[in-house]
Design an enzyme around this catalytic site. Structure first.
Site, PDB file in Angstrom:
ATOM      1  N   SER A  24      31.038  76.264  75.052  1.00  0.00           N
ATOM      2  CA  SER A  24      30.223  75.337  74.260  1.00  0.00           C
ATOM      3  C   SER A  24      30.679  73.902  74.493  1.00  0.00           C
ATOM      4  CB  SER A  24      30.292  75.683  72.773  1.00  0.00           C
ATOM      5  OG  SER A  24      31.602  75.537  72.287  1.00  0.00           O
ATOM      6  N   LYS A  46      26.591  72.775  72.693  1.00  0.00           N
ATOM      7  CA  LYS A  46      27.687  72.153  71.937  1.00  0.00           C
ATOM      8  C   LYS A  46      27.710  72.642  70.496  1.00  0.00           C
ATOM      9  CE  LYS A  46      29.393  67.478  71.007  1.00  0.00           C
ATOM     10  NZ  LYS A  46      30.602  68.051  70.533  1.00  0.00           N
ATOM     11  N   ASN A  70      41.466  66.413  75.835  1.00  0.00           N
ATOM     12  CA  ASN A  70      40.394  65.781  75.069  1.00  0.00           C
ATOM     13  C   ASN A  70      40.574  66.058  73.586  1.00  0.00           C
ATOM     14  OD1 ASN A  70      38.678  67.930  73.941  1.00  0.00           O
ATOM     15  ND2 ASN A  70      38.185  68.425  76.050  1.00  0.00           N
ATOM     16  N   ILE A  72      37.625  65.459  71.069  1.00  0.00           N
ATOM     17  CA  ILE A  72      36.283  64.993  70.716  1.00  0.00           C
ATOM     18  C   ILE A  72      36.070  65.006  69.204  1.00  0.00           C
ATOM     19  CG2 ILE A  72      33.800  65.353  71.081  1.00  0.00           C
ATOM     20  CD1 ILE A  72      35.433  64.520  73.631  1.00  0.00           C
ATOM     21  N   GLY A  73      36.587  66.026  68.541  1.00  0.00           N
ATOM     22  CA  GLY A  73      36.453  66.097  67.088  1.00  0.00           C
ATOM     23  C   GLY A  73      35.116  66.640  66.609  1.00  0.00           C
ATOM     24  N   ASN A 128      33.261  78.339  65.964  1.00  0.00           N
ATOM     25  CA  ASN A 128      34.281  77.443  66.499  1.00  0.00           C
ATOM     26  C   ASN A 128      35.331  77.241  65.399  1.00  0.00           C
ATOM     27  OD1 ASN A 128      35.845  75.344  67.468  1.00  0.00           O
ATOM     28  ND2 ASN A 128      34.120  74.236  68.342  1.00  0.00           N
ATOM     29  N   CYS A 131      39.324  74.485  66.694  1.00  0.00           N
ATOM     30  CA  CYS A 131      39.380  73.083  67.092  1.00  0.00           C
ATOM     31  C   CYS A 131      40.561  72.426  66.381  1.00  0.00           C
ATOM     32  CB  CYS A 131      38.081  72.366  66.748  1.00  0.00           C
ATOM     33  SG  CYS A 131      38.020  70.702  67.421  1.00  0.00           S
TER      34      CYS A 131
END
Length: 145
Positions: A24, A46, A70, A72-73, A128, A131
């Protein structure tokens, strides 16, 4: 004559013609000019969240020897924009769409799952939950005192 191997895989009740799917957020519909999406097993856009969120401040990507890091948050336009604008883009492809969802709480995950499971364009859900660059290491709101 050599026959093509059967690469199909079954995930629950979903059958994919092969196990190849992008992670994703790694590419979007603009990549269709370079990759035939119909050759994939599934497409995973995403991750989305219930409400819009800006993601982390820049810089978000850092090149390092041998790769990149990375943070990205989970930038997201929210589920309403996803349903109105993102899902229709993928209806031109003949592969299942797996919606990747992220939430600030178990309740948000449940709301997103319920909402998207009712949409016939969504074949499956990916949660997800890993993260690490979100507030409180992605575990939702911190409990206070």
């Amino acid at each position: 004559m050599v026959s093509e191997p059967d690469l199909s895989v079954k995930i629950g009740s979903l059958v994919l013609k092969n196990p190849v799917m992008p992670a994703s957020g790694t590419f979007g519909p603009e990549m269709a000019a370079f990759i035939d999406f119909n050759r994939l097993g599934a497409i995973v856009p995403k991750s989305i969240t219930k409400a819009a969120r800006p993601g982390n401040k820049i810089p978000r990507v850092c090149e390092v020897e041998g790769g990149m890091i990375n943070s990205i948050g989970i930038q997201s336009k929210g589920v309403e924009a996803y349903i109105r604008h993102t899902l229709p883009v993928y209806t031109d492809f003949d592969v299942p769409l797996i919606a990747s969802i992220s939430g600030e709480s178990v309740g948000e995950f449940a709301e997103l799952a319920e909402r998207l499971s009712k949409d016939s364009r969504v074949a499956a859900l990916e949660l997800n939950i890993s993260c690490p660059n979100l507030r409180n290491n992605g575990r939702g709101r911190a409990h206070r005192g």
